[in-house]
Design a protein around this motif. Structure first.
Motif, mmCIF file in Angstrom:
data_model
loop_
_atom_site.group_PDB
_atom_site.id
_atom_site.type_symbol
_atom_site.label_atom_id
_atom_site.label_comp_id
_atom_site.label_asym_id
_atom_site.label_seq_id
_atom_site.Cartn_x
_atom_site.Cartn_y
_atom_site.Cartn_z
ATOM 1 N N ASN A 13 0.811 -1.226 0.000
ATOM 2 C CA ASN A 13 0.000 0.000 0.000
ATOM 3 C C ASN A 13 0.845 1.277 0.000
ATOM 4 O OD1 ASN A 13 -2.210 -1.654 0.029
ATOM 5 N ND2 ASN A 13 -2.601 -1.414 2.213
ATOM 6 N N GLU A 14 1.640 1.433 -1.035
ATOM 7 C CA GLU A 14 2.512 2.622 -1.134
ATOM 8 C C GLU A 14 2.192 3.402 -2.405
ATOM 9 O OE1 GLU A 14 4.457 3.395 1.293
ATOM 10 O OE2 GLU A 14 5.133 1.558 2.286
ATOM 11 N N LEU A 15 0.916 3.425 -2.802
ATOM 12 C CA LEU A 15 0.514 4.022 -4.074
ATOM 13 C C LEU A 15 1.164 5.380 -4.348
ATOM 14 C CD1 LEU A 15 -1.221 3.761 -6.598
ATOM 15 C CD2 LEU A 15 -3.108 4.801 -5.349
ATOM 16 N N ASP A 42 5.047 -6.715 -4.767
ATOM 17 C CA ASP A 42 3.791 -6.220 -4.222
ATOM 18 C C ASP A 42 3.264 -7.226 -3.200
ATOM 19 O OD1 ASP A 42 1.384 -5.002 -3.731
ATOM 20 O OD2 ASP A 42 0.398 -5.994 -5.410
ATOM 21 N N ASP A 43 3.291 -6.808 -1.940
ATOM 22 C CA ASP A 43 2.946 -7.703 -0.837
ATOM 23 C C ASP A 43 1.446 -7.612 -0.530
ATOM 24 O OD1 ASP A 43 3.071 -9.354 1.328
ATOM 25 O OD2 ASP A 43 4.055 -7.919 2.648
ATOM 26 N N GLY A 44 0.629 -7.938 -1.526
ATOM 27 C CA GLY A 44 -0.820 -7.946 -1.316
ATOM 28 C C GLY A 44 -1.431 -6.577 -1.068
ATOM 29 N N ALA A 95 10.189 1.099 0.127
ATOM 30 C CA ALA A 95 9.491 1.796 -0.949
ATOM 31 C C ALA A 95 9.023 3.197 -0.539
ATOM 32 C CB ALA A 95 8.297 0.967 -1.415
ATOM 33 N N ASP A 96 9.095 3.519 0.748
ATOM 34 C CA ASP A 96 8.564 4.819 1.187
ATOM 35 C C ASP A 96 9.618 5.919 1.139
ATOM 36 O OD1 ASP A 96 10.192 3.994 3.195
ATOM 37 O OD2 ASP A 96 8.680 4.068 4.784
ATOM 38 N N LEU A 97 10.792 5.593 0.575
ATOM 39 C CA LEU A 97 11.893 6.538 0.388
ATOM 40 C C LEU A 97 12.501 7.015 1.699
ATOM 41 C CD1 LEU A 97 10.278 8.337 -2.617
ATOM 42 C CD2 LEU A 97 12.431 7.106 -2.704
ATOM 43 N N GLN A 98 12.289 6.232 2.781
ATOM 44 C CA GLN A 98 12.997 6.555 4.023
ATOM 45 C C GLN A 98 14.482 6.245 3.856
ATOM 46 O OE1 GLN A 98 10.312 4.660 7.219
ATOM 47 N NE2 GLN A 98 11.152 6.525 8.094
ATOM 48 N N ASP A 99 14.767 5.294 2.969
ATOM 49 C CA ASP A 99 16.151 4.996 2.614
ATOM 50 C C ASP A 99 16.418 5.736 1.298
ATOM 51 O OD1 ASP A 99 15.927 3.096 4.660
ATOM 52 O OD2 ASP A 99 15.359 1.530 3.256
ATOM 53 N N VAL A 204 1.450 6.206 5.742
ATOM 54 C CA VAL A 204 1.796 5.953 7.141
ATOM 55 C C VAL A 204 2.582 4.651 7.237
ATOM 56 C CG1 VAL A 204 -0.171 7.175 8.131
ATOM 57 C CG2 VAL A 204 -0.420 4.773 7.487
ATOM 58 N N THR A 205 3.211 4.449 8.405
ATOM 59 C CA THR A 205 4.009 3.238 8.589
ATOM 60 C C THR A 205 3.115 1.995 8.500
ATOM 61 O OG1 THR A 205 5.412 2.013 10.109
ATOM 62 C CG2 THR A 205 3.827 3.500 11.103
ATOM 63 N N LYS A 206 3.671 0.931 7.913
ATOM 64 C CA LYS A 206 2.944 -0.336 7.838
ATOM 65 C C LYS A 206 3.431 -1.258 8.948
ATOM 66 C CE LYS A 206 1.210 1.357 4.010
ATOM 67 N NZ LYS A 206 2.082 2.517 3.857
ATOM 68 N N TYR A 207 4.157 -0.679 9.895
ATOM 69 C CA TYR A 207 4.690 -1.459 11.014
ATOM 70 C C TYR A 207 4.078 -1.011 12.331
ATOM 71 C CZ TYR A 207 8.096 -4.721 9.279
ATOM 72 O OH TYR A 207 8.689 -5.797 8.695
HETATM 73 N N1 UDP Z 1 5.970 -3.604 3.815
HETATM 74 C C1 UDP Z 1 5.620 -4.786 3.172
HETATM 75 N N2 UDP Z 1 4.724 -5.636 3.780
HETATM 76 C C2 UDP Z 1 4.186 -5.378 5.011
HETATM 77 C C3 UDP Z 1 4.576 -4.182 5.669
HETATM 78 C C4 UDP Z 1 5.484 -3.323 5.052
HETATM 79 O O1 UDP Z 1 6.071 -5.067 2.065
HETATM 80 O O2 UDP Z 1 3.393 -6.177 5.498
HETATM 81 C C5 UDP Z 1 6.924 -2.685 3.141
HETATM 82 C C6 UDP Z 1 6.477 -1.233 3.071
HETATM 83 O O3 UDP Z 1 5.674 -1.000 1.937
HETATM 84 C C7 UDP Z 1 7.799 -0.502 3.006
HETATM 85 C C8 UDP Z 1 8.716 -1.374 3.839
HETATM 86 O O4 UDP Z 1 8.103 -2.655 3.909
HETATM 87 O O5 UDP Z 1 8.313 -0.435 1.695
HETATM 88 C C9 UDP Z 1 8.961 -0.824 5.225
HETATM 89 O O6 UDP Z 1 7.714 -0.607 5.868
HETATM 90 P P1 UDP Z 1 7.403 0.716 6.689
HETATM 91 O O7 UDP Z 1 7.962 1.908 6.006
HETATM 92 O O8 UDP Z 1 5.924 0.745 6.949
HETATM 93 O O9 UDP Z 1 8.163 0.443 8.046
HETATM 94 P P2 UDP Z 1 8.945 1.526 8.956
HETATM 95 O O10 UDP Z 1 9.882 2.244 8.042
HETATM 96 O O11 UDP Z 1 7.902 2.406 9.520
HETATM 97 O O12 UDP Z 1 9.645 0.685 9.986
#
Ligand code: UDP
Ligand code: MG
Length: 314
Positions: A13-15, A42-44, A95-99, A204-207
């Motif tokens: 879900n990173e549209l 794409d993880d579902g 994928a969220d460009l945090q890296d 938002v975070t997926k974690y």
């Molecule tokens: N992600 C994934 N499957 C999941 C949860 C997260 O593929 O069930 C991916 C998400 O799209 C992102 C990466 O894992 O590219 C890191 O997730 P996120 O940014 O939410 O984590 P955080 O940076 O907050 O620890």
């Protein structure tokens, strides 16, 4: 076709982030003058990310889509990336460009110097809550203390690995995975590169905390018997205490001052030990459940669309 770099991004879900991810990665990778591919796993996703990924793949042959049949989790998505990547060097990136994709150039430089695993160390983190930063810092330090593998502190999954390393990792099919631990476990020549972890571009975070806890459990149970040993230590400690207590209690009772009468003391002892025993059982259960999962031998993930197949029509 031989490819030098495979960039693997797990996507859930990173549209809003996908176009920017593609744009920045293309710019950075084109600047190297070498061949590259972008493996988007794409993880579902349920927000339309899937269509966006397929659209990119139709427009640019270097984009290779791996579409899961459902959400299998970040660690499994990374695993699929290892499986499908064809490059001489494989980079895992969020994928969220945090890296920041620009850091890949620093990683690649170390690779060219001969290092086989180049992990990115989060020297600074932007746009994350103090709770996330605190739990993350505590987590890395706990793992460092109780596991036998010396995993680098404050390094996430953002890293470059040589083909040799990826081939080894591909043979490790454990179900409950901790990829950054696995890549430390294999050995080889490893080095860290410091970087500043940015805030998320969108979404938002997926974690959530629940998933962080699950990841921590995978890390601990996957790389250490420490929790099992805790039960043993506790057992010896309470048995030792009991042996010391028996003569003391006998003497005090014989002295006739009414010490240790009544049910309260009994109740406390029973509840305390009952608690310890149940917790130990739970820890055992955690390991047994994992054994059971391994015994079932199900596939790690199910792919709906793989880069080997023809892309579905839009
Ligand atoms: N992600 C994934 N499957 C999941 C949860 C997260 O593929 O069930 C991916 C998400 O799209 C992102 C990466 O894992 O590219 C890191 O997730 P996120 O940014 O939410 O984590 P955080 O940076 O907050 O620890
Ligand atoms: Mg993130």
């Amino acid at each position: 076709m031989s490819v030098t770099y495979s960039i693997v991004a797990p996507i859930y879900n990173e549209l809003e982030n996908i176009p920017e991810l593609y744009r920045r990665i293309s710019a950075v990778m084109d600047s190297t003058g070498e061949t590259w591919e972008l493996v988007l796993v794409d993880d579902g996703s349920t927000d339309g990310s899937t269509d966006k990924i397929l659209e990119l793949a139709r427009a640019d042959k270097r984009v290779r889509p791996v579409i899961f049949a459902r959400n299998f989790g970040h660690q499994i998505a990374i695993t699929a990336g290892w499986d499908y990547a064809r490059g001489e060097a494989v980079v895992i990136i969020d994928a969220d460009l945090q890296d920041p994709p620009e850091v890949i150039l620093d990683l690649a430089k170390k690779w060219k110097e001969g290092y086989e695993v180049v992990y990115a160390v989060r020297a600074e983190r932007e746009g994350e809550s103090w709770f996330k930063k605190f739990t993350a810092a505590a987590f890395y330090r706990l793992i460092y203390r109780i596991t036998d593998v010396k995993m680098p502190l404050d390094a996430g999954d953002f890293r470059l690995m040589d083909r040799k390393v990826v081939e080894v990792l591909k043979t490790m099919r454990e179900r409950h995975r901790f990829p950054r631990g696995m890549s430390a476990w294999v050995g080889f020549k490893q080095v860290g590169v410091a970087y500043k972890r940015a805030a998320r571009v969108a979404g938002v975070t997926k974690y959530p905390f629940r998933k962080m806890l699950k990841l921590a459990l995978n890390a601990i149970t996957g790389f250490s018997y420490f929790p099992l040993q805790v039960a043993t230590y506790f057992g010896f400690a309470s048995a030792g205490l009991a042996i010391l207590a028996i003569p003391v209690v006998i003497v005090m009772r014989m002295s006739g001052d009414g010490a240790f009468t009544g049910q309260a003391t009994t109740l406390i002892a029973v509840l305390f030990l009952g608690g310890v025993q149940l917790i130990s059982l739970g820890i055992l259960g955690e390991y047994i459940g994992r054994l059971y999962d391994e015994a079932k031998g199900r596939p790690l993930y199910i792919v709906r669309e793989s880069p080997e197949n023809d892309l579905p029509a839009p």
